[in-house]
Motif scaffolding. Structure first.
Motif, PDB file in Angstrom:
ATOM      1  N   LYS A  10      -2.471 -44.428  95.779  1.00  0.00           N
ATOM      2  CA  LYS A  10      -2.726 -44.444  94.285  1.00  0.00           C
ATOM      3  C   LYS A  10      -1.409 -43.647  93.533  1.00  0.00           C
ATOM      4  CE  LYS A  10      -5.803 -43.115  90.598  1.00  0.00           C
ATOM      5  NZ  LYS A  10      -7.108 -42.409  90.295  1.00  0.00           N
ATOM      6  N   SER A  11      -1.097 -44.143  92.633  1.00  0.00           N
ATOM      7  CA  SER A  11       0.206 -43.890  92.167  1.00  0.00           C
ATOM      8  C   SER A  11      -0.186 -42.519  91.026  1.00  0.00           C
ATOM      9  CB  SER A  11       1.035 -44.742  91.307  1.00  0.00           C
ATOM     10  OG  SER A  11       0.328 -45.391  90.211  1.00  0.00           O
ATOM     11  N   SER A  12       0.627 -41.603  90.992  1.00  0.00           N
ATOM     12  CA  SER A  12       0.452 -40.415  90.169  1.00  0.00           C
ATOM     13  C   SER A  12       0.949 -40.777  88.626  1.00  0.00           C
ATOM     14  CB  SER A  12       1.103 -39.068  90.793  1.00  0.00           C
ATOM     15  OG  SER A  12       2.336 -39.271  90.957  1.00  0.00           O
ATOM     16  N   SER A  13       0.684 -40.094  87.871  1.00  0.00           N
ATOM     17  CA  SER A  13       1.232 -39.953  86.411  1.00  0.00           C
ATOM     18  C   SER A  13       2.804 -39.652  86.312  1.00  0.00           C
ATOM     19  CB  SER A  13       0.356 -38.999  85.463  1.00  0.00           C
ATOM     20  OG  SER A  13       0.698 -37.701  85.912  1.00  0.00           O
ATOM     21  N   ILE A  14       3.360 -38.840  87.319  1.00  0.00           N
ATOM     22  CA  ILE A  14       4.675 -38.604  87.333  1.00  0.00           C
ATOM     23  C   ILE A  14       5.477 -39.702  87.793  1.00  0.00           C
ATOM     24  CG2 ILE A  14       6.434 -37.082  88.408  1.00  0.00           C
ATOM     25  CD1 ILE A  14       4.618 -34.945  88.474  1.00  0.00           C
ATOM     26  N   MET A  15       5.049 -40.347  88.804  1.00  0.00           N
ATOM     27  CA  MET A  15       5.592 -41.409  89.618  1.00  0.00           C
ATOM     28  C   MET A  15       5.520 -42.763  88.516  1.00  0.00           C
ATOM     29  SD  MET A  15       4.367 -43.670  92.708  1.00  0.00           S
ATOM     30  CE  MET A  15       5.245 -42.629  94.007  1.00  0.00           C
ATOM     31  N   ARG A  16       4.372 -43.048  87.660  1.00  0.00           N
ATOM     32  CA  ARG A  16       4.543 -43.893  86.627  1.00  0.00           C
ATOM     33  C   ARG A  16       5.342 -43.728  85.701  1.00  0.00           C
ATOM     34  NH1 ARG A  16      -1.130 -43.321  87.850  1.00  0.00           N
ATOM     35  NH2 ARG A  16      -1.525 -42.235  85.915  1.00  0.00           N
ATOM     36  N   PHE A  17       5.710 -42.578  85.241  1.00  0.00           N
ATOM     37  CA  PHE A  17       6.359 -42.073  84.067  1.00  0.00           C
ATOM     38  C   PHE A  17       8.043 -42.237  84.546  1.00  0.00           C
ATOM     39  CE2 PHE A  17       9.550 -38.826  82.623  1.00  0.00           C
ATOM     40  CZ  PHE A  17       9.696 -39.165  81.363  1.00  0.00           C
ATOM     41  N   LEU A  18       8.222 -42.043  85.925  1.00  0.00           N
ATOM     42  CA  LEU A  18       9.601 -42.461  86.520  1.00  0.00           C
ATOM     43  C   LEU A  18       9.833 -43.954  86.426  1.00  0.00           C
ATOM     44  CD1 LEU A  18      10.036 -39.422  89.119  1.00  0.00           C
ATOM     45  CD2 LEU A  18      10.928 -39.670  86.689  1.00  0.00           C
ATOM     46  N   TRP A  19       8.766 -44.707  86.729  1.00  0.00           N
ATOM     47  CA  TRP A  19       8.780 -46.087  86.686  1.00  0.00           C
ATOM     48  C   TRP A  19       9.284 -46.647  85.595  1.00  0.00           C
ATOM     49  CZ3 TRP A  19       3.533 -47.494  89.387  1.00  0.00           C
ATOM     50  CH2 TRP A  19       3.643 -47.412  90.723  1.00  0.00           C
ATOM     51  N   LYS A  20       8.644 -45.949  84.349  1.00  0.00           N
ATOM     52  CA  LYS A  20       9.168 -46.196  82.939  1.00  0.00           C
ATOM     53  C   LYS A  20      10.687 -46.029  82.707  1.00  0.00           C
ATOM     54  CE  LYS A  20       4.607 -46.312  80.762  1.00  0.00           C
ATOM     55  NZ  LYS A  20       3.736 -45.662  79.604  1.00  0.00           N
ATOM     56  N   CYS A  21      10.964 -44.871  83.236  1.00  0.00           N
ATOM     57  CA  CYS A  21      12.384 -44.463  83.106  1.00  0.00           C
ATOM     58  C   CYS A  21      13.353 -45.360  83.684  1.00  0.00           C
ATOM     59  CB  CYS A  21      12.782 -43.179  83.542  1.00  0.00           C
ATOM     60  SG  CYS A  21      11.714 -41.732  83.014  1.00  0.00           S
ATOM     61  N   ALA A  22      12.940 -45.929  84.890  1.00  0.00           N
ATOM     62  CA  ALA A  22      13.756 -47.003  85.434  1.00  0.00           C
ATOM     63  C   ALA A  22      13.666 -48.475  84.999  1.00  0.00           C
ATOM     64  CB  ALA A  22      13.681 -46.954  86.952  1.00  0.00           C
ATOM     65  N   GLY A  23      12.632 -48.523  84.068  1.00  0.00           N
ATOM     66  CA  GLY A  23      12.277 -49.962  83.594  1.00  0.00           C
ATOM     67  C   GLY A  23      11.715 -50.897  84.450  1.00  0.00           C
ATOM     68  N   GLY A  24      10.743 -50.054  85.466  1.00  0.00           N
ATOM     69  CA  GLY A  24       9.910 -50.808  86.233  1.00  0.00           C
ATOM     70  C   GLY A  24       8.625 -51.545  85.856  1.00  0.00           C
ATOM     71  N   ASP A  25       8.000 -52.625  86.325  1.00  0.00           N
ATOM     72  CA  ASP A  25       6.927 -53.122  85.714  1.00  0.00           C
ATOM     73  C   ASP A  25       5.768 -52.645  86.558  1.00  0.00           C
ATOM     74  OD1 ASP A  25       4.692 -54.701  85.099  1.00  0.00           O
ATOM     75  OD2 ASP A  25       5.774 -56.201  84.827  1.00  0.00           O
ATOM     76  N   ARG A  26       5.040 -51.679  85.822  1.00  0.00           N
ATOM     77  CA  ARG A  26       3.770 -50.867  86.590  1.00  0.00           C
ATOM     78  C   ARG A  26       2.953 -51.786  87.367  1.00  0.00           C
ATOM     79  NH1 ARG A  26      -0.710 -46.908  83.946  1.00  0.00           N
ATOM     80  NH2 ARG A  26      -1.988 -47.000  85.511  1.00  0.00           N
ATOM     81  N   TYR A  27       2.435 -52.938  86.385  1.00  0.00           N
ATOM     82  CA  TYR A  27       1.637 -53.906  87.151  1.00  0.00           C
ATOM     83  C   TYR A  27       2.103 -54.514  88.575  1.00  0.00           C
ATOM     84  CZ  TYR A  27      -1.302 -58.020  87.436  1.00  0.00           C
ATOM     85  OH  TYR A  27      -2.375 -59.085  87.821  1.00  0.00           O
ATOM     86  N   LEU A  28       3.473 -54.789  88.442  1.00  0.00           N
ATOM     87  CA  LEU A  28       3.971 -55.339  89.879  1.00  0.00           C
ATOM     88  C   LEU A  28       4.034 -54.489  90.887  1.00  0.00           C
ATOM     89  CD1 LEU A  28       6.681 -57.761  88.265  1.00  0.00           C
ATOM     90  CD2 LEU A  28       4.134 -58.424  88.796  1.00  0.00           C
ATOM     91  N   LEU A  29       4.648 -53.102  90.514  1.00  0.00           N
ATOM     92  CA  LEU A  29       4.916 -51.924  91.309  1.00  0.00           C
ATOM     93  C   LEU A  29       3.604 -51.630  92.098  1.00  0.00           C
ATOM     94  CD1 LEU A  29       7.422 -49.827  89.412  1.00  0.00           C
ATOM     95  CD2 LEU A  29       7.610 -51.098  91.669  1.00  0.00           C
ATOM     96  N   GLU A  30       2.359 -51.779  91.450  1.00  0.00           N
ATOM     97  CA  GLU A  30       1.210 -51.431  91.999  1.00  0.00           C
ATOM     98  C   GLU A  30       0.498 -52.398  92.777  1.00  0.00           C
ATOM     99  OE1 GLU A  30      -1.421 -50.264  88.721  1.00  0.00           O
ATOM    100  OE2 GLU A  30      -1.001 -48.274  88.577  1.00  0.00           O
ATOM    101  N   ARG A  31       1.358 -53.544  92.806  1.00  0.00           N
ATOM    102  CA  ARG A  31       0.947 -54.710  93.743  1.00  0.00           C
ATOM    103  C   ARG A  31       1.788 -55.121  94.730  1.00  0.00           C
ATOM    104  NH1 ARG A  31      -1.622 -54.555  89.379  1.00  0.00           N
ATOM    105  NH2 ARG A  31      -3.566 -55.666  89.375  1.00  0.00           N
TER     106      ARG A  31
END
Length: 411
Positions: A10-31
């Motif tokens: 399970k991804s943490s809130s910090i990891m999801r925040f850094l995904w946003k910083c890199a412009g990553g798609d959370r929906y796809l990264l979680e899959r």
């Protein structure tokens, strides 16, 4: 997402925040895979760290520029300037953070291999230039903070040298004016001294006559003594008259002398203030280059350039992973849903470069409907015009007099 063969943590809130910083798609990264999540978390961490360093550097540069000038050694913190520096640093850091996000997000994967080809590098040159400029703007304030102690000592030496040079210049300038003023004083003083000397001589002659010290003169207040007394009184009257006649001129010279002394003292008081003004950002950067040397300065700048440009080069070197294929599938699904068809390398332009053909089926359908509706409307209009024509022709057949009337000549 749970699978029989693979389960992602399970991804943490910090990891999801850094995904946003890199412009990553959370929906796809979680899959996707855990390695994809880590890659984008690391990219986001670099982008966030760069923005944070830019904010600190910008705030320090702002404080250095706008802080009250003083001694480089004794320089207390100015609260108002500190609050302004914190606000500017926050705005500057957010601006650089968003620029870095744009640079990282807009940098593609190239050909999906570890090798960086010339075409990939050429396409990334604008982003590399922007990153290099940002790295230089970040490195300089950090550099002067790293060598602050050495810079303060060197800067204080320059301030003292500047103070000494300015003091010598002030003394030289005012000495010339004082010499001219003393000449004016000297003219009056020499004239007055002549009268004073004559008075002293007359007093001495009068005294010698009264006491009989002069050769061949009997002591007592005789005719000669009375004549010498009259001469002495005359000279004293001339001195008094001289003082009265030249009083206004002497007062003017004294006023000029006092004014000149006040101006000189004022310039001396400004001496330290002007020397302390030698405490700007540019001067500190120049001293940092002198203290650290060219190689250390270059190394610090290259270090920040490496940090700033790492995401760009890493994205060009990344091998295609499940996340990239998921992203392509997402894009294709969106294009299919919206009726967009792309035929890759479909034709060559005038320069021989292969181009894609983009077909917007939904737009073509709407255009086709509009064209057909327009054609039908034209046909209906033609039909209505013909029917109207037939109706008018029947009216003419039935009652010709209403359309053509005989012309009667009025006599």
């Amino acid at each position: 997402m749970k699978r029989d063969y693979y389960e992602l943590p399970k991804s943490s809130s910090i990891m999801r925040f850094l995904w946003k910083c890199a412009g990553g798609d959370r929906y796809l990264l979680e899959r996707a895979t855990y390695s994809d999540q880590i890659k984008y978390m690391c990219l986001g961490g670099i982008v966030f760290a760069t923005g944070a360093m830019a904010g600190i550097a910008g705030g320090y540069a702002f404080y250095t520029i706008f802080e009250p000038r003083g001694s480089a050694i004794e320089n207390p913190i100015h609260t108002n300037t500190l609050f302004g520096a914190l606000l500017f640093g926050l705005i500057w850091g957010l601006m650089i953070f968003n620029i870095d996000r744009f640079i990282v997000t807009s940098t593609g994967k190239g050909d999906g291999t570890e090798a960086i080809t010339w075409d990939e590098f050429k396409g990334a040159i604008p982003r590399i230039l922007m990153g290099a400029i940002i790295a230089i703007t970040i490195s300089k304030p950090v550099e002067i903070r790293m060598f602050k102690t050495e810079i303060d000592i060197k800067l204080r030496e320059k301030q003292l040298e500047q103070q000494s040079a300015y003091q010598a210049k002030v003394d030289s300038t005012y000495n010339e004016r004082e010499i001219l003023l003393e000449k004016d004083f000297g003219g009056l003083a020499s004239e007055r001294q002549v009268l004073v000397d004559r008075i002293k001589e007359a007093e001495q002659a009068y005294t010698d006559n009264l006491m009989g010290k002069a050769n061949g003169v009997v002591a007592g207040n005789g005719p000669l003594s009375k004549a010498l007394k009259a001469q002495l009184n005359n000279l004293e009257n001339q001195l008094e008259k001289f003082d009265i006649q030249n009083k206004s001129r002497l007062d003017e010279l004294n006023i000029r002398k006092d004014k000149l002394r006040i101006e000189k003292d004022k310039e001396r008081d400004n001496n330290e203030k002007i020397a302390n003004g030698l405490d700007g950002l540019l001067e500190r950067i120049k001293i940092a280059h002198e203290v650290a040397g060219g190689w250390i300065t270059l190394f610090i700048t290259l270090l920040f350039m490496a940090i700033e440009l790492t995401p760009v080069f890493f994205k060009l070197m990344l091998i295609k992973s499940p996340y990239d294929y998921l992203a392509e599938n997402r894009d294709d699904l969106i294009k299919a849903e919206k009726g967009i068809e792309v035929k890759y390398d479909f034709y060559k332009d005038k320069e021989g470069i292969e181009r894609h053909l983009v077909i917007n089926h939904e737009a073509h359908r709407l255009m086709y409907e509009k064209v057909k509706l327009t054609e039908i409307q034209k046909e209906l209009t033609d039909y209505a015009v013909n029917k109207y024509k037939e109706q008018e022709m029947r009216k003419i057949d039935e009652n010709l007099e209403n359309y053509i009337k005989p012309i009667q000549n009025e006599e």
